[in-house]
Design a protein around this motif. Structure first.
Motif, PDB file in Angstrom:
ATOM      1  N   CYS A  55       0.834  -1.197   0.000  1.00 13.53           N
ATOM      2  CA  CYS A  55       0.000   0.000   0.000  1.00 13.53           C
ATOM      3  C   CYS A  55       0.877   1.257   0.000  1.00 13.53           C
ATOM      4  N   HIS A  61       1.016  -2.410   5.026  1.00 17.64           N
ATOM      5  CA  HIS A  61      -0.151  -3.046   4.403  1.00 17.64           C
ATOM      6  C   HIS A  61       0.271  -3.768   3.128  1.00 17.64           C
ATOM      7  N   HIS A  71      -8.722  -0.742  -1.422  1.00 19.55           N
ATOM      8  CA  HIS A  71      -7.988  -0.530  -0.184  1.00 19.55           C
ATOM      9  C   HIS A  71      -7.399   0.867  -0.128  1.00 19.55           C
ATOM     10  N   CYS A  75      -7.904   3.416   2.741  1.00 17.48           N
ATOM     11  CA  CYS A  75      -6.706   3.649   3.547  1.00 17.48           C
ATOM     12  C   CYS A  75      -6.361   5.143   3.583  1.00 17.48           C
TER      13      CYS A  75
END
Ligand SMILES: [Zn+2]
Length: 272
Positions: A55, A61, A71, A75
């Motif tokens: 991420c 992540h 995501h 996020c």
């Protein structure tokens, strides 16, 4: 000698523990194998589906490639301090504006900062900190608020006023390209006409009569709305809704009358 004995005892103990762990993992493996067989699944992983990515907002992540977009969106909001509850209430409203005749204004971060830096309140702040371009100041400036609560907390009254002015200006530029609210009215009639066409062809005379009625109604609408520019938004919308409701009511009544006549005709015929 004592030392050697205790060493070999310790070694034996460790060997035994290792054997226990090996047995345990083997029994787990066997359980899993049985489970996979019972379900008819393959134990081999599909390497494409499970391609993991890191991420960009948090290196801790690791997310499957195909879920990364989702995501990232959530996020980023979490990093900006929005709770799960707040995120659940958010949605992308652009779908409502795609086909609707409503001006919509998109506010990205750069535009947002440019707008709020134009306020007299923020202008001196830029000079005193020696910042010259909006991108330099961006660390000091708030992010684009994603909900109403945040807009009230993060932005000053002057900021909100500047954004209001910006949006109004953009929206009026957009709607200047369109004629007026009458577009909405014409669209509805055109749509109803199209529906009617699908239900059956009309005679030339019927079409002419309809056009005449339509022009008359539009004329009366115009006469009644000479001072349309002096009306508030709510008043204009209320009238548009009134006219649409009246129009629909009239058309539905006509359909009902037609159906009634048709049923009378058929019952009359059956008696004869
Ligand atoms: Zn993340």
């Amino acid at each position: 000698k004592m030392c050697e004995t205790s060493f070999s005892l310790g070694l034996q103990e460790r060997m035994q523990r290792l054997q226990e762990l090996t047995d345990f993992t083997e029994s787990c493996q066997a359980d899993l194998k049985g489970l996979f067989e019972a379900l008819g699944w393959s134990q081999e992983l599909d390497s494409h589906a499970f391609q993991m990515e890191v991420c960009p907002y948090d290196p801790n992540h690791t997310v499957p490639q195909d879920r990364m977009e989702k995501h990232k969106a959530s996020c980023q909001l979490s990093k900006m301090g929005y709770s799960k509850e707040e995120q659940a209430e958010m949605f992308d409203p652009s779908v409502y504006y795609e086909k609707a005749n409503i001006p919509s204004v998109n506010m990205d971060k750069d535009t947002f900062h440019q707008v709020i830096l134009q306020t007299p309140e923020n202008a001196p702040h830029m000079k005193s900190t020696g910042l010259h371009t909006p991108s330099d100041a961006s660390t000091d400036l708030p992010d684009v608020p994603q909900n109403h609560k945040r807009a009230l907390c993060d932005l000053t009254v002057a900021d909100r006023l500047a954004i209001y002015d910006h949006v109004i200006q953009q929206a009026s530029q957009q709607s200047a390209k369109r004629e007026s609210n009458e577009d909405l009215y014409v669209d509805l009639v055109a749509k109803l006409k199209k529906d009617e066409e699908q239900s059956g062809p009309k005679s030339h005379l019927e079409v002419l009569a309809e056009m005449r009625d339509y022009r008359r109604r539009r004329q009366s609408y115009r006469v009644k709305n000479v001072h349309i520019t002096k009306k508030s938004y709510t008043e204009v919308i209320r009238e548009v809704i009134d006219i649409h409701s009246g129009e629909l009511g009239r058309i539905w009544q006509e359909v009902k009358d037609e159906e009634f006549k048709a049923s009378q005709r058929s019952s009359h015929r059956s008696h004869v």
